[in-house]
Scaffold this motif. Structure first.
Motif, PDB file in Angstrom:
ATOM      1  N   GLY A  50       0.822  -1.202   0.000  1.00 37.48           N
ATOM      2  CA  GLY A  50       0.000   0.000   0.000  1.00 37.48           C
ATOM      3  C   GLY A  50       0.856   1.252   0.000  1.00 37.48           C
ATOM      4  N   MET A  51       0.223   2.385  -0.264  1.00 35.43           N
ATOM      5  CA  MET A  51       0.902   3.674  -0.272  1.00 35.43           C
ATOM      6  C   MET A  51       0.161   4.632   0.640  1.00 35.43           C
ATOM      7  SD  MET A  51       1.727   4.175  -4.344  1.00 35.43           S
ATOM      8  CE  MET A  51       2.697   5.658  -4.065  1.00 35.43           C
ATOM      9  N   VAL A  52       0.918   5.528   1.271  1.00 41.46           N
ATOM     10  CA  VAL A  52       0.314   6.550   2.117  1.00 41.46           C
ATOM     11  C   VAL A  52       0.985   7.888   1.821  1.00 41.46           C
ATOM     12  CG1 VAL A  52      -0.343   4.986   3.977  1.00 41.46           C
ATOM     13  CG2 VAL A  52       1.911   6.026   4.002  1.00 41.46           C
ATOM     14  N   ILE A  53       0.300   8.968   2.201  1.00 42.61           N
ATOM     15  CA  ILE A  53       0.838  10.301   1.993  1.00 42.61           C
ATOM     16  C   ILE A  53       0.987  11.016   3.323  1.00 42.61           C
ATOM     17  CG2 ILE A  53      -0.162  10.504  -0.321  1.00 42.61           C
ATOM     18  CD1 ILE A  53      -2.249  12.445   0.951  1.00 42.61           C
ATOM     19  N   ARG A  54       1.869  11.966   3.351  1.00 41.16           N
ATOM     20  CA  ARG A  54       2.023  12.898   4.452  1.00 41.16           C
ATOM     21  C   ARG A  54       2.168  14.302   3.859  1.00 41.16           C
ATOM     22  NH1 ARG A  54       0.643   8.969   6.552  1.00 41.16           N
ATOM     23  NH2 ARG A  54       1.473   7.912   8.404  1.00 41.16           N
ATOM     24  N   PRO A  55       1.562  15.327   4.447  1.00 40.40           N
ATOM     25  CA  PRO A  55       0.781  15.273   5.685  1.00 40.40           C
ATOM     26  C   PRO A  55      -0.598  14.691   5.434  1.00 40.40           C
ATOM     27  CG  PRO A  55       0.689  17.467   4.777  1.00 40.40           C
ATOM     28  CD  PRO A  55       1.625  16.691   3.900  1.00 40.40           C
TER      29      PRO A  55
END
Length: 285
Positions: A74-79
């Protein structure tokens, strides 16, 4: 008289002095029942302990013996302000975007160059950092490669402490979820990130720039050996800077991982290997 007789029967049931029975059983009968249950529960406890012992012998302290080998991480972003994956702010209102800058500061702090120099190695780029065990001899703790936040350049927070938010040119940080043993990319081709607007917003996204160049996750950060075996592991990051996104409008963006051995989406999870979010930059005229 009937009531007195009933009371007498109850008293004799509880304790019969003639037969010396308590609740209809003699002391020896109660003793045998108690002994049976003691032996029975000791047997159950022993069986449970033996089962747990056998199971624990199959477990590895450093990595799961069995794991759901995800074909696509999976991929996530910040902020990330909340679970809705929306970044909405007004350029002229510092309080509307300052939280995003602070969130990036906190997230990138472990990637400070001085911290990485102390705990991680300077590795050879563009090749896997393999640290195999030798039979039953564990090669632990395993070393990790440095990922210095300075690699993110304009999105590192060094040159611009506000990460472009005050100019309407915000930075988004992307990372892949950790998967033990994953070797992304074949034949030396490193995985890389590409971002684009959804079809209805394709004319709103404008120009993007990636850090490191081409949005690459270098091969030297793989494989990942697990939290216990590789305690200082620093996940590689990719930063995307939006240079001239259309203001005062919602722009739906999707970023995805590209690699010659990582499929995008699956029947189990159509969002695997990609992340979608809404970006809206308001500018007061």
């Amino acid at each position: 008289m009937a009531k007195d007789g009933e009371k007498s029967e109850w008293r004799e049931f509880i304790w019969n002095p003639r037969t010396r029975e308590f609740l209809g059983r003699t002391a020896s009968s109660w003793g045998l029942i108690f002994l049976f249950y003691v032996v029975f529960y000791i047997f159950l406890a022993g069986l449970f302990a033996l089962t747990m012992y056998v199971m624990l012998q199959t477990l590895d302290e450093d990595k799961p013996t069995w794991q759901d080998r995800l074909a696509t991480p999976g991929m996530v972003i910040r902020p990330k302000a909340d679970e809705t994956f929306e970044i909405v702010y007004t350029v002229q209102k510092t309080e509307s975007w300052d939280m995003y800058a602070q969130a990036l500061d906190n997230f990138l702090e472990p990637y400070n160059d001085t911290m990485q120099l102390q705990k991680n190695d300077e590795c050879t780029p563009d090749q896997y950092f393999l640290q195999e065990d030798s039979g039953d001899v564990r090669n632990n703790p395993k070393r990790s490669c440095q990922f210095n936040r300075s690699v993110l350049e304009d999105c590192s927070g060094f040159n611009d402490r506000y990460y472009g938010y005050q100019e309407g040119k915000p930075c988004i940080i992307i990372k892949l979820n950790r998967v033990i043993g994953l070797l992304p990319g074949n034949n030396g081709q490193a995985p890389y990130v590409t971002c684009g607007a959804k079809r209805e917003d394709s004319d709103k996204i404008g120009e993007l720039v990636y850090f490191p160049p081409n949005g690459t996750f270098n091969l030297m950060y793989y494989p990942y050996y697990g939290k216990k075996a590789q305690v200082n592991y620093s996940q590689p990051l990719v930063a995307v800077k939006f240079l001239n996104i259309t203001a005062n409008e919602d722009v739906n963006i999707e970023c995805k991982i590209n690699a010659n051995n990582i499929p995008i989406g699956s029947d189990r999870d159509k969002f695997a290997g990609r992340v979608s979010f809404k970006l809206r930059i308001n500018i007061n005229n």
